[in-house]
Design a protein around this motif. Sequence first.
Motif, mmCIF file in Angstrom:
data_model
loop_
_atom_site.group_PDB
_atom_site.id
_atom_site.type_symbol
_atom_site.label_atom_id
_atom_site.label_comp_id
_atom_site.label_asym_id
_atom_site.label_seq_id
_atom_site.Cartn_x
_atom_site.Cartn_y
_atom_site.Cartn_z
ATOM 1 N N ASN A 87 -2.296 -11.565 6.283
ATOM 2 C CA ASN A 87 -3.797 -12.019 5.408
ATOM 3 C C ASN A 87 -3.771 -13.462 5.530
ATOM 4 O O ASN A 87 -4.799 -13.966 5.368
ATOM 5 C CB ASN A 87 -3.945 -11.224 4.188
ATOM 6 C CG ASN A 87 -4.312 -9.831 4.459
ATOM 7 O OD1 ASN A 87 -4.804 -9.500 5.496
ATOM 8 N ND2 ASN A 87 -3.860 -9.105 3.288
ATOM 9 N N PHE A 88 -2.546 -14.204 5.305
ATOM 10 C CA PHE A 88 -2.601 -15.685 5.113
ATOM 11 C C PHE A 88 -3.067 -16.128 6.611
ATOM 12 O O PHE A 88 -3.607 -17.162 6.504
ATOM 13 C CB PHE A 88 -1.129 -16.252 4.945
ATOM 14 C CG PHE A 88 -0.426 -15.803 3.394
ATOM 15 C CD1 PHE A 88 -1.634 -15.963 2.368
ATOM 16 C CD2 PHE A 88 0.636 -15.676 3.245
ATOM 17 C CE1 PHE A 88 -0.963 -15.785 1.019
ATOM 18 C CE2 PHE A 88 1.297 -15.322 2.011
ATOM 19 C CZ PHE A 88 0.391 -15.409 0.882
ATOM 20 N N THR A 91 -6.633 -17.047 6.071
ATOM 21 C CA THR A 91 -6.963 -17.993 5.056
ATOM 22 C C THR A 91 -7.164 -19.319 5.589
ATOM 23 O O THR A 91 -6.439 -20.019 6.534
ATOM 24 C CB THR A 91 -5.749 -18.316 3.991
ATOM 25 O OG1 THR A 91 -5.471 -16.824 3.650
ATOM 26 C CG2 THR A 91 -6.173 -19.042 2.834
ATOM 27 N N ASP A 95 -7.107 -24.093 2.021
ATOM 28 C CA ASP A 95 -6.855 -23.092 1.275
ATOM 29 C C ASP A 95 -5.649 -22.588 1.226
ATOM 30 O O ASP A 95 -5.163 -22.128 -0.085
ATOM 31 C CB ASP A 95 -7.961 -21.962 0.973
ATOM 32 C CG ASP A 95 -9.429 -22.405 0.616
ATOM 33 O OD1 ASP A 95 -9.488 -23.487 0.313
ATOM 34 O OD2 ASP A 95 -10.150 -21.530 1.094
ATOM 35 N N LEU A 96 -4.881 -22.892 2.050
ATOM 36 C CA LEU A 96 -3.329 -22.369 2.126
ATOM 37 C C LEU A 96 -2.550 -23.386 1.602
ATOM 38 O O LEU A 96 -1.728 -23.959 2.225
ATOM 39 C CB LEU A 96 -3.048 -21.936 3.680
ATOM 40 C CG LEU A 96 -1.866 -21.345 3.595
ATOM 41 C CD1 LEU A 96 -2.037 -19.808 3.144
ATOM 42 C CD2 LEU A 96 -1.451 -21.119 5.347
ATOM 43 N N HIS A 100 -1.270 -21.349 -3.874
ATOM 44 C CA HIS A 100 -2.175 -20.109 -3.366
ATOM 45 C C HIS A 100 -1.208 -19.256 -2.911
ATOM 46 O O HIS A 100 -1.294 -17.961 -3.271
ATOM 47 C CB HIS A 100 -3.068 -20.637 -2.438
ATOM 48 C CG HIS A 100 -3.946 -19.426 -1.753
ATOM 49 N ND1 HIS A 100 -4.964 -19.032 -2.221
ATOM 50 C CD2 HIS A 100 -3.550 -18.916 -0.439
ATOM 51 C CE1 HIS A 100 -5.500 -17.800 -1.592
ATOM 52 N NE2 HIS A 100 -4.491 -17.698 -0.438
ATOM 53 N N TRP A 104 -0.257 -15.384 -4.619
ATOM 54 C CA TRP A 104 -0.641 -14.210 -3.945
ATOM 55 C C TRP A 104 0.688 -13.316 -3.883
ATOM 56 O O TRP A 104 0.882 -12.268 -3.931
ATOM 57 C CB TRP A 104 -1.091 -14.435 -2.730
ATOM 58 C CG TRP A 104 -2.568 -14.587 -2.607
ATOM 59 C CD1 TRP A 104 -3.601 -15.602 -2.900
ATOM 60 C CD2 TRP A 104 -3.592 -13.496 -3.082
ATOM 61 N NE1 TRP A 104 -4.768 -15.175 -3.141
ATOM 62 C CE2 TRP A 104 -4.774 -13.967 -2.945
ATOM 63 C CE3 TRP A 104 -3.446 -11.990 -2.950
ATOM 64 C CZ2 TRP A 104 -5.761 -12.956 -3.030
ATOM 65 C CZ3 TRP A 104 -4.645 -11.479 -2.838
ATOM 66 C CH2 TRP A 104 -5.723 -11.898 -3.081
ATOM 67 N N THR A 123 -10.136 -10.751 -3.701
ATOM 68 C CA THR A 123 -9.773 -11.755 -2.587
ATOM 69 C C THR A 123 -9.821 -13.234 -3.182
ATOM 70 O O THR A 123 -9.530 -14.073 -2.091
ATOM 71 C CB THR A 123 -10.920 -11.439 -1.523
ATOM 72 O OG1 THR A 123 -12.191 -11.738 -2.093
ATOM 73 C CG2 THR A 123 -10.674 -10.398 -0.539
ATOM 74 N N THR A 124 -10.181 -13.341 -4.303
ATOM 75 C CA THR A 124 -10.331 -14.742 -4.702
ATOM 76 C C THR A 124 -9.123 -15.130 -5.669
ATOM 77 O O THR A 124 -8.496 -14.073 -6.388
ATOM 78 C CB THR A 124 -11.535 -14.913 -5.730
ATOM 79 O OG1 THR A 124 -11.374 -14.227 -6.756
ATOM 80 C CG2 THR A 124 -12.856 -14.781 -4.870
ATOM 81 N N THR A 125 -8.697 -16.233 -5.773
ATOM 82 C CA THR A 125 -7.641 -16.615 -6.597
ATOM 83 C C THR A 125 -7.767 -16.482 -8.010
ATOM 84 O O THR A 125 -6.833 -15.680 -8.743
ATOM 85 C CB THR A 125 -7.399 -18.041 -6.430
ATOM 86 O OG1 THR A 125 -7.008 -18.381 -5.020
ATOM 87 C CG2 THR A 125 -5.997 -18.655 -7.268
#
Length: 166
Positions: A87-88, A91, A95-96, A100, A104, A123-125
């Motif tokens: 999933n990264f 991103t 944002d990575l 973050h 996660w 899905t949001t931080t």
Amino acid sequence: MHSKDPLIIWEDLKAVHCTREFATLLSLKHKFLTMKKKKGQKMSAWIGEVKIQVFEMEEAGLTVPDLDIILTLTMGLPSSYDSLIINFDDTPSSDLTLNHVMTWLLAKEICQLTHTIPTPQMTTTKNVKDLLHNVTLSVNKTSLPVEQITCWFCDEKGHYKENCKK
């Protein structure tokens, strides 16, 4: 040590214990890139172990970019984290960030421990941080008597933040 000057003593000790030879730097970098999370090790301990290695490398004169830290953190994980790592890829690179990724990783561990299945709404931080907070609260409430609880707001014992009179 024969000098009474602490600065001279410190420099002598540093010269003896802080070797900066190529082989040492190579060894530190190799150890860093091949680190593996131990079975049963908490994610926070894994992140701490990686950060300790980063500190040692920086003390030896190496620069360790966040991308290398992210690589080490993710490459050293068991296969149960593969879906998160994939999933990264989705991103955006802006944002990575290291924070973050660490957020996660901690959330994924909690999901695995509580058998929570992540949903699209997570899905949001902010949602991940809320999950971390809520799971931590529920774990703390069930594992400690109220007398031993310390309020996160006022630092007094005997109540939770949501019941704090301050």
